[in-house]
Scaffold this motif. Sequence first.
Motif, PDB file in Angstrom:
ATOM      1  N   ILE A   1      39.579 -27.378 -14.024  1.00 32.03           N
ATOM      2  CA  ILE A   1      39.962 -28.246 -13.179  1.00 32.03           C
ATOM      3  C   ILE A   1      41.793 -26.795 -13.608  1.00 32.03           C
ATOM      4  O   ILE A   1      41.438 -26.305 -14.031  1.00 32.03           O
ATOM      5  CB  ILE A   1      40.991 -28.954 -14.085  1.00 32.03           C
ATOM      6  CG1 ILE A   1      40.049 -30.095 -14.668  1.00 32.03           C
ATOM      7  CG2 ILE A   1      42.498 -29.928 -13.762  1.00 32.03           C
ATOM      8  CD1 ILE A   1      40.363 -31.771 -15.920  1.00 32.03           C
TER       9      ILE A   1
ATOM     10  N   THR B   1      45.478 -25.623 -12.366  1.00 34.22           N
ATOM     11  CA  THR B   1      46.986 -26.253 -12.635  1.00 34.22           C
ATOM     12  C   THR B   1      47.656 -25.211 -11.567  1.00 34.22           C
ATOM     13  O   THR B   1      47.617 -24.206 -12.134  1.00 34.22           O
ATOM     14  CB  THR B   1      47.116 -26.600 -14.066  1.00 34.22           C
ATOM     15  OG1 THR B   1      47.240 -25.601 -14.411  1.00 34.22           O
ATOM     16  CG2 THR B   1      46.290 -27.094 -14.688  1.00 34.22           C
TER      17      THR B   1
ATOM     18  N   VAL C   1      43.323 -29.356 -21.050  1.00 30.05           N
ATOM     19  CA  VAL C   1      42.237 -29.505 -20.307  1.00 30.05           C
ATOM     20  C   VAL C   1      41.087 -28.783 -21.118  1.00 30.05           C
ATOM     21  O   VAL C   1      40.410 -29.200 -22.169  1.00 30.05           O
ATOM     22  CB  VAL C   1      42.187 -29.191 -19.415  1.00 30.05           C
ATOM     23  CG1 VAL C   1      41.130 -28.507 -18.478  1.00 30.05           C
ATOM     24  CG2 VAL C   1      43.502 -29.754 -18.126  1.00 30.05           C
TER      25      VAL C   1
ATOM     26  N   SER D   1      39.630 -24.226 -17.413  1.00 24.58           N
ATOM     27  CA  SER D   1      40.886 -24.394 -16.689  1.00 24.58           C
ATOM     28  C   SER D   1      41.080 -23.228 -16.199  1.00 24.58           C
ATOM     29  O   SER D   1      41.070 -22.686 -16.267  1.00 24.58           O
ATOM     30  CB  SER D   1      41.712 -24.922 -17.112  1.00 24.58           C
ATOM     31  OG  SER D   1      42.393 -24.661 -18.636  1.00 24.58           O
TER      32      SER D   1
ATOM     33  N   VAL E   1      39.536 -30.846 -10.044  1.00 24.95           N
ATOM     34  CA  VAL E   1      40.798 -31.866 -10.145  1.00 24.95           C
ATOM     35  C   VAL E   1      42.764 -30.342  -9.423  1.00 24.95           C
ATOM     36  O   VAL E   1      41.977 -29.614 -10.441  1.00 24.95           O
ATOM     37  CB  VAL E   1      41.336 -32.296 -10.315  1.00 24.95           C
ATOM     38  CG1 VAL E   1      42.594 -32.814 -11.057  1.00 24.95           C
ATOM     39  CG2 VAL E   1      39.711 -33.582 -10.552  1.00 24.95           C
TER      40      VAL E   1
ATOM     41  N   VAL F   1      45.750 -29.998 -10.316  1.00 23.84           N
ATOM     42  CA  VAL F   1      47.358 -30.515 -10.392  1.00 23.84           C
ATOM     43  C   VAL F   1      48.409 -30.146 -10.418  1.00 23.84           C
ATOM     44  O   VAL F   1      48.374 -28.734 -10.524  1.00 23.84           O
ATOM     45  CB  VAL F   1      47.225 -30.696 -12.271  1.00 23.84           C
ATOM     46  CG1 VAL F   1      47.808 -31.655 -12.551  1.00 23.84           C
ATOM     47  CG2 VAL F   1      46.186 -31.448 -13.168  1.00 23.84           C
TER      48      VAL F   1
ATOM     49  N   THR G   1      43.339 -34.380  -5.672  1.00 20.64           N
ATOM     50  CA  THR G   1      45.120 -33.703  -6.657  1.00 20.64           C
ATOM     51  C   THR G   1      45.579 -34.858  -7.276  1.00 20.64           C
ATOM     52  O   THR G   1      45.661 -35.876  -6.868  1.00 20.64           O
ATOM     53  CB  THR G   1      46.086 -32.849  -5.127  1.00 20.64           C
ATOM     54  OG1 THR G   1      45.506 -34.383  -4.701  1.00 20.64           O
ATOM     55  CG2 THR G   1      44.752 -32.004  -4.346  1.00 20.64           C
ATOM     56  N   ILE G   2      46.584 -34.183  -7.809  1.00 20.26           N
ATOM     57  CA  ILE G   2      47.182 -34.985  -8.804  1.00 20.26           C
ATOM     58  C   ILE G   2      48.799 -34.398  -8.726  1.00 20.26           C
ATOM     59  O   ILE G   2      49.385 -32.724  -8.796  1.00 20.26           O
ATOM     60  CB  ILE G   2      47.216 -35.336 -10.277  1.00 20.26           C
ATOM     61  CG1 ILE G   2      45.936 -35.409 -10.996  1.00 20.26           C
ATOM     62  CG2 ILE G   2      47.942 -35.963 -11.019  1.00 20.26           C
ATOM     63  CD1 ILE G   2      45.459 -35.872 -11.698  1.00 20.26           C
TER      64      ILE G   2
ATOM     65  N   ALA H   1      43.691 -36.102 -15.941  1.00 21.73           N
ATOM     66  CA  ALA H   1      42.430 -35.116 -14.799  1.00 21.73           C
ATOM     67  C   ALA H   1      41.344 -34.377 -15.524  1.00 21.73           C
ATOM     68  O   ALA H   1      39.903 -34.587 -14.739  1.00 21.73           O
ATOM     69  CB  ALA H   1      43.512 -33.613 -14.686  1.00 21.73           C
TER      70      ALA H   1
ATOM     71  N   ALA I   1      38.422 -35.759 -13.507  1.00 23.15           N
ATOM     72  CA  ALA I   1      36.955 -34.548 -13.193  1.00 23.15           C
ATOM     73  C   ALA I   1      35.600 -35.418 -13.440  1.00 23.15           C
ATOM     74  O   ALA I   1      34.554 -34.868 -12.908  1.00 23.15           O
ATOM     75  CB  ALA I   1      37.277 -33.540 -13.463  1.00 23.15           C
TER      76      ALA I   1
END
Length: 310
Positions: free
Chosen positions: A2, A4, A46, A53, A133, A135, A163-164, A261, A265
């Motif tokens: 993930i 960020t 995460v 991450s 993912v 973020v 995407t978030i 997330a 994922a």
Amino acid sequence: MIMTVTLNAAIDKTYIVPKFPIGEATRAGRPLVHPGGKGINVARVVRQFGMPSLATGFVGGKNGEAITDMLSGLDVGHDFVRVAGGESRLCLTIIDEASGRATELLEPGPPVTARELSELKRKVELGARRSKVAVFSGSIPEGIPSSVYRELIAAAQAAGCLTILDTSGDGLVQGIAAKPFLIKPNEHEVARLLGKPLEREEELYPLFGRLLAQGIACAVVSLGAQGCIAAHNGTLYKVPAPRIRAVNTVGCGDSFVGALAVQLASGASMERALIQAAAAGAADALTFEAGFVRVEDVKRLAQEISVMRL
């Protein structure tokens, strides 16, 4: 993995004092110090769930070096753009134990140049190719147009990444234009989309309809101690928050997004993802440190949560 994105990274310091009277000297013990900014908080959560991450964004000066050093110590991967125009910010939280209230002092971040922004876009494109993912969280620093999230989300989605978006104001409005998979405003931030303060949860229903028509697959509005209301592919969900005795609610939304997330994922259903997210947001409030959860707390609290379809 993930990824960020934190445009306004920070060093967060939390002071816990018996009382915090305004206008008087207050002696504090040693603060809790950790790397902060909403996306960085998400990346930390995460990792607490055991998933790799990658944190990116902007850092500057000695504070920026301290942020990346602390992330390395937490086993959080990072690849930041180092800006030349100043220091990453310091953000202070003072928790008054007598009242239970938290007071935040948030510095602005350093200015960012067009060249530095272009470098971040490249890092986002590369990171998105390795991530399930991405973020995008938090405020937009000086020198960056409010369209930045729209551009970064489009780049991540072109690489095949879910995407978030978790931001406010013009950044939220502009970011929606890129059609992220999920947006997560809180009860105050959603007023920008409603055109008025939120008074009743039923006011969200037509908004959800408009967002879904614009290509947003999922919208989640967090309501603090009341839990959250969500819409996903035409289905409305209400998720009550578990009852807890909170000690610090700063960062709960970031823990919520981090758990969400991780679940997305991992291919979890939306109902399970919302339960885990609500449990993580509540678990964060049980600790003084923002963006921190104990996984055993999340597991316990998740057993108390049931999702209602509206």
